[in-house]
Design a protein around this motif. Sequence first.
Motif, PDB file in Angstrom:
ATOM      1  N   ASP A  22       0.863  -1.183   0.000  1.00  9.76           N
ATOM      2  CA  ASP A  22       0.000   0.000   0.000  1.00  9.76           C
ATOM      3  C   ASP A  22       0.901   1.235   0.000  1.00  9.76           C
ATOM      4  O   ASP A  22       1.344   1.715   1.043  1.00  9.76           O
ATOM      5  N   ARG A  23       1.177   1.741  -1.185  1.00  8.26           N
ATOM      6  CA  ARG A  23       2.153   2.827  -1.316  1.00  8.26           C
ATOM      7  C   ARG A  23       1.671   4.117  -0.661  1.00  8.26           C
ATOM      8  O   ARG A  23       2.477   4.873  -0.112  1.00  8.26           O
ATOM      9  N   GLU A  29       3.145   7.631   6.102  1.00  6.71           N
ATOM     10  CA  GLU A  29       4.003   7.371   7.250  1.00  6.71           C
ATOM     11  C   GLU A  29       5.332   8.114   7.111  1.00  6.71           C
ATOM     12  O   GLU A  29       5.879   8.628   8.104  1.00  6.71           O
ATOM     13  N   LEU A  30       5.849   8.212   5.898  1.00 12.48           N
ATOM     14  CA  LEU A  30       7.089   8.967   5.674  1.00 12.48           C
ATOM     15  C   LEU A  30       6.875  10.461   5.921  1.00 12.48           C
ATOM     16  O   LEU A  30       7.753  11.134   6.486  1.00 12.48           O
ATOM     17  N   GLN A  31       5.721  10.978   5.525  1.00 18.32           N
ATOM     18  CA  GLN A  31       5.418  12.383   5.792  1.00 18.32           C
ATOM     19  C   GLN A  31       5.318  12.636   7.295  1.00 18.32           C
ATOM     20  O   GLN A  31       5.813  13.649   7.805  1.00 18.32           O
ATOM     21  N   ARG A  32       4.682  11.734   7.998  1.00 18.79           N
ATOM     22  CA  ARG A  32       4.584  11.865   9.461  1.00 18.79           C
ATOM     23  C   ARG A  32       5.978  11.826  10.090  1.00 18.79           C
ATOM     24  O   ARG A  32       6.301  12.603  10.997  1.00 18.79           O
ATOM     25  N   THR A  84       8.953   0.512   4.629  1.00 22.55           N
ATOM     26  CA  THR A  84       8.841   1.740   5.417  1.00 22.55           C
ATOM     27  C   THR A  84      10.117   2.013   6.202  1.00 22.55           C
ATOM     28  O   THR A  84      10.626   3.140   6.226  1.00 22.55           O
ATOM     29  N   ALA A  85      10.658   0.970   6.834  1.00 27.68           N
ATOM     30  CA  ALA A  85      11.881   1.135   7.627  1.00 27.68           C
ATOM     31  C   ALA A  85      13.064   1.529   6.749  1.00 27.68           C
ATOM     32  O   ALA A  85      13.864   2.406   7.107  1.00 27.68           O
ATOM     33  N   LEU A  86      13.169   0.912   5.572  1.00 30.86           N
ATOM     34  CA  LEU A  86      14.265   1.235   4.671  1.00 30.86           C
ATOM     35  C   LEU A  86      14.183   2.679   4.189  1.00 30.86           C
ATOM     36  O   LEU A  86      15.189   3.399   4.172  1.00 30.86           O
ATOM     37  N   LEU A  87      12.995   3.107   3.806  1.00 28.46           N
ATOM     38  CA  LEU A  87      12.835   4.469   3.300  1.00 28.46           C
ATOM     39  C   LEU A  87      13.071   5.507   4.397  1.00 28.46           C
ATOM     40  O   LEU A  87      13.645   6.573   4.141  1.00 28.46           O
TER      41      LEU A  87
END
Length: 346
Positions: A22-23, A29-32, A84-87
């Motif tokens: 789910d991109r 989550e990256l924005q948060r 998510t963790a990698l990004l």
Amino acid sequence: MSVVAEAPPAHALRPVHLQYIDRDAVYLELQRFKNERAWYNLNLPYKAVWEVMEKADWYELYIPVQELEPRAFSQVATWQAITTALLKSYIERFYKIEKAAFESKYMEVVELTPDHPNFQEQIRVEVQRSQEEIVRKVGLLRDALNEGSFNADIEFTTFFKALHTSLHLYQPLLYLGPQAEADLITISPVALNEGEMRFVDHLRKHHAKHIEEFEGKRLFLLRNRSRKGIGFFEANNFYPDFILWLIDDKSNVQHVAFVDPKGLRNVSGMEHPKLKFHKVLKEKIEKELNDPSIDLHSFIVSPTKYDDLRHWRGTTTIASFNKKNVYFQNEQAEEYVGLMLGRMLQ
């Protein structure tokens, strides 16, 4: 006879994994993540994020291979968490590198003054009243400091000590061990751990034993406070535990070393930013300072034993670790300080 475990093979996420993620959820989550860190000047284009993720040449994933073999839809949650963790890691590193590049334009050498945050105006020690002998000895330490007569170590218990060394720029350095009894005592700022205490002890013993080698030179040590002292974005916001000065009065050169007694069991290998920092410091930061009177170095002093690390690729001997400015407190207890100082003067 000893058996050395081989490092597991590295893997990467493939298109078959990324197509199920789910991109939008990952992107939110990256924005948060960036907003939590107040990185408001960092732009995250949606397309660029996924272009980065679709390249597999910037990370190594150590995971059982069966976890990457598509068998059930329930595995998607794992792949999404990994993505998510990698990004997040990529974004954090990218931001710190760009910030360091910007700040390096304004880097300058300044004199260390008594109002620098690394100098402690006050050390707070709290001891439970039931520990009467410790309370008494802490009182003796306080009185000795006030009178200027503190000139030797004080051992309160086997897990709580005050270290004296004329090399350090202020007194005392307090050590508090990890034992359960240490819950009886709280110290602020944080006390030395065992690896840090052993480094201080090894340094002062080497200096006392080889005093003739320091003729025309001066040696100083200062504990570097985390988040308030001197840190380096180039190495993942690295705050080395100590700053060591070896000043050559004849050449008027200050050899400055950032020393970090750090356990390495949880470090992935020599590509870790803290372990590569000695090259960044020498090849980038020192060049940008452009001051021939400043010679910079960085060392890792490992409390972790060599036998626990010799499976690392490209570091098959203790000497090969030393070439990369990593020394061992156990196997090299009698020599590593001399080797470090020799490297600084080389």
